[in-house]
Design a protein around this motif. Structure first.
Motif, PDB file in Angstrom:
ATOM      1  N   GLY A  68       0.817  -1.273   0.071  1.00  0.00           N
ATOM      2  CA  GLY A  68      -0.147  -0.010  -0.016  1.00  0.00           C
ATOM      3  C   GLY A  68       0.880   1.363  -0.065  1.00  0.00           C
ATOM      4  N   LEU A  69       0.569   2.167   0.839  1.00  0.00           N
ATOM      5  CA  LEU A  69       1.229   3.334   0.813  1.00  0.00           C
ATOM      6  C   LEU A  69       2.675   3.313   1.202  1.00  0.00           C
ATOM      7  N   THR A  70       2.868   2.282   2.029  1.00  0.00           N
ATOM      8  CA  THR A  70       4.340   2.025   2.195  1.00  0.00           C
ATOM      9  C   THR A  70       5.245   1.525   0.945  1.00  0.00           C
ATOM     10  N   GLN A  71       4.554   0.841   0.185  1.00  0.00           N
ATOM     11  CA  GLN A  71       5.485   0.501  -1.071  1.00  0.00           C
ATOM     12  C   GLN A  71       5.521   1.682  -1.938  1.00  0.00           C
ATOM     13  N   TYR A  72       4.568   2.710  -2.007  1.00  0.00           N
ATOM     14  CA  TYR A  72       4.682   3.765  -3.103  1.00  0.00           C
ATOM     15  C   TYR A  72       5.776   4.791  -2.279  1.00  0.00           C
ATOM     16  N   LEU A  73       5.647   4.916  -1.125  1.00  0.00           N
ATOM     17  CA  LEU A  73       6.682   5.870  -0.326  1.00  0.00           C
ATOM     18  C   LEU A  73       7.958   5.258  -0.606  1.00  0.00           C
TER      19      LEU A  73
END
Length: 261
Positions: free
Chosen positions: A25-30
């Motif tokens: 999720g957001l972790t991956q994109y960051l």
């Protein structure tokens, strides 16, 4: 930047509906954008639990110079005794904003020793009053993740503040004398106030249905591809009620466009 993430399952990433994540999720994109990220969120977490997680995990990781923390707000009803106590004091029309201020106040005290910038995200429920967030020294990064995905705007005129997930949060309609619903009903007097209480519940139910009606953002990717895969939820299919990788991509792009990350 070094970024910490806190919250409930809305902050987790995309579940594979068993015990793992099929996408971070957001972790991956960051991380793909070059940031160092640790996601401390927990499934089923409450706002009180999130604050405890913050105090513990930041203290235990002071060797990391955190540039920011992204905090996902969840339903205040997950602290149902605190919600009932607050209801007694301020009444049904002010209880939601009072519980939000309680969260911000407690978070401010927890953050104080560490001086980490806080960016709030309306996840499971929306941020009621974004300007109120700023009074506590925080920033409202996204008032409503659901509205951002469905309508393309992170702001929402009538925020959904509670009662989205009845199962597991202890408020579902129940005839037992000690049930949450009966406790609240004894405190709330007058037809208008009772109608306001029911409206809050209805808004939460409508928010859940809005996610069900938009599987492109709230169903696991495998569902969208028509694949059958194991699920702790069992047949007939997996619930459409949590952000998937496409929802998190929307959130990441929004944070990027606002210059937050």
């Amino acid at each position: 930047m070094n970024i910490a993430i806190f919250g409930d399952s809305f902050a987790n990433g995309e579940s594979d509906m068993t015990h793992h994540l099929s996408h971070l999720g957001l972790t991956q994109y960051l991380m793909d954008d070059g940031h160092f990220v640790i996601n401390f969120s927990r499934q089923g977490n409450s706002n009180d639990g999130m604050i405890q997680d913050f105090g513990f995990n930041i203290r235990q990781n002071e060797h990391i110079k955190w540039d920011m923390a992204i905090v996902f707000r969840t339903e205040p009803i997950r602290e149902n005794e605190s919600w009932i106590d607050c209801l007694r004091i301020v009444g049904i029309r002010k209880v939601e904003s009072a519980m939000a201020r309680r969260l911000y106040s407690q978070l401010k005290e927890t953050v104080r020793p560490f001086s980490i910038p806080i960016y709030l995200v309306g996840g499971t429920v929306d941020i009621p009053e974004p300007k109120e967030v700023e009074k506590f020294g925080f920033k409202c990064a996204c008032q409503s993740l659901v509205n951002l995905c469905v309508n393309g705007k992170h702001t929402v005129e009538e925020p959904v503040t509670n009662f989205v997930f009845p199962i597991g949060t202890g408020w579902r309609f129940d005839d037992a004398p000690n049930s949450f619903f009966n406790k609240a009903n004894k405190i709330i007097k007058g037809t208008n106030d009772k109608e306001h209480f029911l409206k809050l519940i209805e808004m939460g139910e409508d928010r859940y249905k809005l996610m069900e009606d938009n599987p492109e953002y709230f169903a696991p990717k495998e569902n969208l591809e028509g694949k059958n895969h194991p699920s702790v939820h069992g047949p007939p299919d997996n619930p459409v009620d949590h952000p998937n990788r496409y929802a998190y991509k929307k959130l990441f792009n929004h944070l990027k466009s606002e210059g937050i990350v």
